[in-house]
Scaffold this active site. Structure first.
Site, PDB file in Angstrom:
ATOM      1  N   LYS A 269     -14.739  -9.240  22.284  1.00  0.00           N
ATOM      2  CA  LYS A 269     -13.674 -10.066  22.852  1.00  0.00           C
ATOM      3  C   LYS A 269     -12.536 -10.314  21.858  1.00  0.00           C
ATOM      4  O   LYS A 269     -11.449 -10.740  22.258  1.00  0.00           O
ATOM      5  CB  LYS A 269     -14.233 -11.407  23.338  1.00  0.00           C
ATOM      6  CG  LYS A 269     -14.800 -12.313  22.272  1.00  0.00           C
ATOM      7  CD  LYS A 269     -15.422 -13.556  22.892  1.00  0.00           C
ATOM      8  CE  LYS A 269     -16.023 -14.497  21.854  1.00  0.00           C
ATOM      9  NZ  LYS A 269     -15.014 -15.055  20.946  1.00  0.00           N
ATOM     10  N   ASP A 270     -12.758 -10.036  20.558  1.00  0.00           N
ATOM     11  CA  ASP A 270     -11.707 -10.222  19.563  1.00  0.00           C
ATOM     12  C   ASP A 270     -10.740  -9.050  19.484  1.00  0.00           C
ATOM     13  O   ASP A 270      -9.672  -9.159  18.875  1.00  0.00           O
ATOM     14  CB  ASP A 270     -12.315 -10.438  18.162  1.00  0.00           C
ATOM     15  CG  ASP A 270     -13.044 -11.761  18.040  1.00  0.00           C
ATOM     16  OD1 ASP A 270     -12.741 -12.679  18.822  1.00  0.00           O
ATOM     17  OD2 ASP A 270     -13.919 -11.882  17.153  1.00  0.00           O
ATOM     18  N   ARG A 317      -7.761 -19.329  28.145  1.00  0.00           N
ATOM     19  CA  ARG A 317      -8.536 -18.871  29.308  1.00  0.00           C
ATOM     20  C   ARG A 317      -9.491 -19.956  29.789  1.00  0.00           C
ATOM     21  O   ARG A 317      -9.573 -20.260  30.988  1.00  0.00           O
ATOM     22  CB  ARG A 317      -9.329 -17.609  28.922  1.00  0.00           C
ATOM     23  CG  ARG A 317     -10.329 -17.162  29.988  1.00  0.00           C
ATOM     24  CD  ARG A 317     -11.227 -16.041  29.456  1.00  0.00           C
ATOM     25  NE  ARG A 317     -12.021 -16.469  28.316  1.00  0.00           N
ATOM     26  CZ  ARG A 317     -13.180 -17.115  28.403  1.00  0.00           C
ATOM     27  NH1 ARG A 317     -13.683 -17.423  29.592  1.00  0.00           N
ATOM     28  NH2 ARG A 317     -13.844 -17.467  27.318  1.00  0.00           N
ATOM     29  N   ARG A 318     -10.239 -20.530  28.859  1.00  0.00           N
ATOM     30  CA  ARG A 318     -11.189 -21.582  29.242  1.00  0.00           C
ATOM     31  C   ARG A 318     -10.456 -22.811  29.761  1.00  0.00           C
ATOM     32  O   ARG A 318     -10.874 -23.436  30.744  1.00  0.00           O
ATOM     33  CB  ARG A 318     -12.070 -21.944  28.050  1.00  0.00           C
ATOM     34  CG  ARG A 318     -13.104 -20.876  27.688  1.00  0.00           C
ATOM     35  CD  ARG A 318     -13.825 -21.205  26.400  1.00  0.00           C
ATOM     36  NE  ARG A 318     -14.875 -20.220  26.107  1.00  0.00           N
ATOM     37  CZ  ARG A 318     -15.316 -19.952  24.889  1.00  0.00           C
ATOM     38  NH1 ARG A 318     -14.806 -20.604  23.839  1.00  0.00           N
ATOM     39  NH2 ARG A 318     -16.276 -19.059  24.695  1.00  0.00           N
ATOM     40  N   ARG A 335     -11.344 -25.677  16.357  1.00  0.00           N
ATOM     41  CA  ARG A 335     -11.481 -24.431  15.601  1.00  0.00           C
ATOM     42  C   ARG A 335     -12.717 -24.524  14.722  1.00  0.00           C
ATOM     43  O   ARG A 335     -13.337 -25.556  14.591  1.00  0.00           O
ATOM     44  CB  ARG A 335     -10.241 -24.188  14.717  1.00  0.00           C
ATOM     45  CG  ARG A 335      -8.970 -23.820  15.464  1.00  0.00           C
ATOM     46  CD  ARG A 335      -9.020 -22.427  16.080  1.00  0.00           C
ATOM     47  NE  ARG A 335      -9.496 -21.417  15.147  1.00  0.00           N
ATOM     48  CZ  ARG A 335      -8.754 -20.836  14.207  1.00  0.00           C
ATOM     49  NH1 ARG A 335      -7.480 -21.155  14.086  1.00  0.00           N
ATOM     50  NH2 ARG A 335      -9.273 -19.929  13.400  1.00  0.00           N
ATOM     51  N   ARG A 341     -18.266 -26.366  15.058  1.00  0.00           N
ATOM     52  CA  ARG A 341     -17.935 -26.958  16.356  1.00  0.00           C
ATOM     53  C   ARG A 341     -19.065 -27.859  16.857  1.00  0.00           C
ATOM     54  O   ARG A 341     -18.818 -28.933  17.408  1.00  0.00           O
ATOM     55  CB  ARG A 341     -17.630 -25.850  17.372  1.00  0.00           C
ATOM     56  CG  ARG A 341     -16.411 -25.009  16.981  1.00  0.00           C
ATOM     57  CD  ARG A 341     -16.045 -24.029  18.077  1.00  0.00           C
ATOM     58  NE  ARG A 341     -15.066 -23.060  17.587  1.00  0.00           N
ATOM     59  CZ  ARG A 341     -14.291 -22.323  18.357  1.00  0.00           C
ATOM     60  NH1 ARG A 341     -14.371 -22.434  19.670  1.00  0.00           N
ATOM     61  NH2 ARG A 341     -13.431 -21.460  17.847  1.00  0.00           N
ATOM     62  N   CYS A 429      -4.046 -12.707  22.912  1.00  0.00           N
ATOM     63  CA  CYS A 429      -5.051 -13.761  22.804  1.00  0.00           C
ATOM     64  C   CYS A 429      -4.575 -15.074  23.416  1.00  0.00           C
ATOM     65  O   CYS A 429      -5.377 -15.962  23.692  1.00  0.00           O
ATOM     66  CB  CYS A 429      -5.425 -13.977  21.338  1.00  0.00           C
ATOM     67  SG  CYS A 429      -4.025 -14.384  20.276  1.00  0.00           S
TER      68      CYS A 429
END
Length: 494
Positions: A269-270, A317-318, A335, A341, A429
């Protein structure tokens, strides 16, 4: 019968008897590395030659029970059956293993005929019925094994050390079993090693080691080259504000270009939709759980959050998909790596956060409440859950090797579809885009969400038969076209 191998570890073996049978047993035990002690009233020439060669102690007299003091192995090799039985009983009394050379069934062990090919030992045991024939079979087997077997064993010993030092216990057995089945020419050939460029976070290292484990099964040693990326250096600025579409990728690609590394491992996904011309995706791993998950220490799920609760996510997106579900929540950037997190969540800075299920699973991390979102509700990022192995485009042979060792055909098809849609849309991104493809009995089902302009979230679902990469990419392009068309239909400009 249970065949086993014993290591001497300094323990001695006692041989009672002086004839040729005692000599053969003493020779075998001495070759295995056991210090020997011989006691017999008469010692034959063959056994005496062995004693002179090895400098082993001996006593030329009748057997005494005290002769077994400190023994690990005892061989009763006299011509007296009653004496042999007494020696076996005495050995057991001092917790030593006993061999009755005249009647193997009465002892604790037998001694197979052995032959060595390099460090490989071949043992043949006839249960005491035909020792001479056992020796013949062992010789025949040794003659049939060419020098490649010794070379293969040496290579496997090196790989075993590497595997034990590099991988967790649950991974080791599968690697070593696979190694033992590799073609003999490959095992006996020159050792091969590769360098993997990887980010240095715990998650990235875990992911890269999973690829190294697959390569280890192919008899390849991998060395990790830790690289700090732009995204790792700045853990405060939102990703979309860092000014690059590949903040976790470009430094790894630099390591490839500079030939400091042979391949790089990325969270798929990166990766940007379009790779540089000199780079190539060699393999896509088997996909882990692609879903996003709700994480909270206080609330059991998204619906349980009170109005105004703070949800941590730095993903556009989220955020847009969460807003579509709960517009009454506050969404704040977060971040850092997964552990960071989760610590921020535990300290009360956030009421909930959203993470990738694959990252939690790979790190065996969790929160008090972890609830996966269905992919239809929270569409994952392109490639989420999969790992991409990147090489230099010119390294075709290495690329083929990595593909054979690592690639998952189903994952490759699904990711190819998703990445083609990403490429066609030219999304970066900061684009609120989610695309997830899955295969069901030859049919690829694609869920997609896209917000081309603020407040105009578009969702679609497309299904089509897919069996080839070409078909997967065609479907990805069709998904991108339908997202664009749906956006226009909804009144959103291109």
């Amino acid at each position: 019968m249970l065949p086993i191998s014993l290591r001497p570890n300094g323990r001695r073996a006692v041989i009672v008897g002086g004839g040729d049978v005692a000599a053969r047993k003493a020779e075998s035990v001495a070759r295995a590395g056991f210090p020997i002690f011989v006691v017999a009233e008469r010692i034959g020439d063959r056994l005496r030659a062995l004693l002179d060669e090895t400098g082993s102690p001996h006593a030329q007299r009748a057997y005494e029970t005290s002769d077994l003091s400190g023994a690990a192995l005892v061989v009763a090799a006299t011509n007296d059956g009653e004496l042999n039985a007494r020696i076996v009983a005495d050995a057991r009394a001092v917790h030593a293993l006993a061999c009755d050379a005249a009647n193997p069934g009465l002892g604790d062990f037998t001694m197979p005929a052995t032959q060595r090919v390099g460090t490989l030992t071949i043992g043949v045991d006839s249960g005491g019925n035909a020792p001479a024939f056992s020796r013949r079979v062992a010789r025949d087997l040794a003659a049939a094994l060419d020098p490649r077997y010794a070379g293969a064993l040496d290579r496997l010993a090196h790989m075993r050390t590497y595997v034990k030092e590099t991988f967790a216990p649950p991974e080791r057995a599968a690697i070593l079993r696979a190694l033992a089945e590799r073609p003999l020419d490959e095992l006996a050939g020159e050792p091969r090693s590769l360098v993997c460029a990887t980010r240095e976070s715990a998650l990235a290292m875990t992911q890269s080691r999973s690829i190294a484990a697959r390569l280890a099964q192919q008899c390849i040693v991998t060395t990790m080259l830790g690289v700090t990326t732009t995204g790792d250096r700045d853990r405060r600025t939102p990703i979309e504000q860092l000014g690059s579409v590949n903040v976790f990728v470009k430094e790894l690609e630099s390591a490839l270009r500079e030939r400091r590394a042979d391949f790089a491992v990325h969270s798929c996904k990166d990766l940007p939709g379009l790779l540089p011309d000199d780079m190539h995706i060699a393999a896509i791993s088997q996909r882990a759980d692609p879903r996003d998950v709700f994480c909270s220490e206080r609330y059991r799920d998204l619906a349980s959050l009170p109005a105004g609760a703070v949800v941590g996510t730095s993903s556009p997106r989220r955020r847009v998909q969460l807003e579509a579900l709960r517009l009454d929540l506050r969404f704040e950037p977060i971040r850092g790596n997964v552990d960071t997190r989760l610590r921020k969540l535990a300290s009360g800075e956030y009421d909930a956060i959203v993470l990738a299920a694959a990252g939690l699973d790979r790190l065996h991390a969790s929160a008090a409440h972890v609830v996966p979102f269905p992919v239809e509700v929270m569409v994952p990022a392109v490639g989420q859950g999969a790992l991409a192995v990147e090489t230099r485009a010119e390294d075709e042979r290495l690329s083929a090797l990595l593909h054979d060792a690592v690639n998952d055909p189903e994952g490759e098809l699904c990711v190819a579809c998703e990445r083609e849609a990403l490429r066609v849309l030219r999304a970066g991104c900061s684009t609120p885009l989610g695309i997830h493809a899955m295969l069901r009995a030859g049919t690829m089902v694609v869920n997609a969400s896209f917000e081309p302009e603020r407040g105009a979230l578009v969702r679609i679902k497309v299904e089509r038969a897919v069996t080839t990469l070409e078909q997967a990419r065609e479907l990805g392009a069709a998904v991108a076209a339908e997202l664009k068309s749906s956006a226009v239909t909804s009144g959103v400009a291109n």
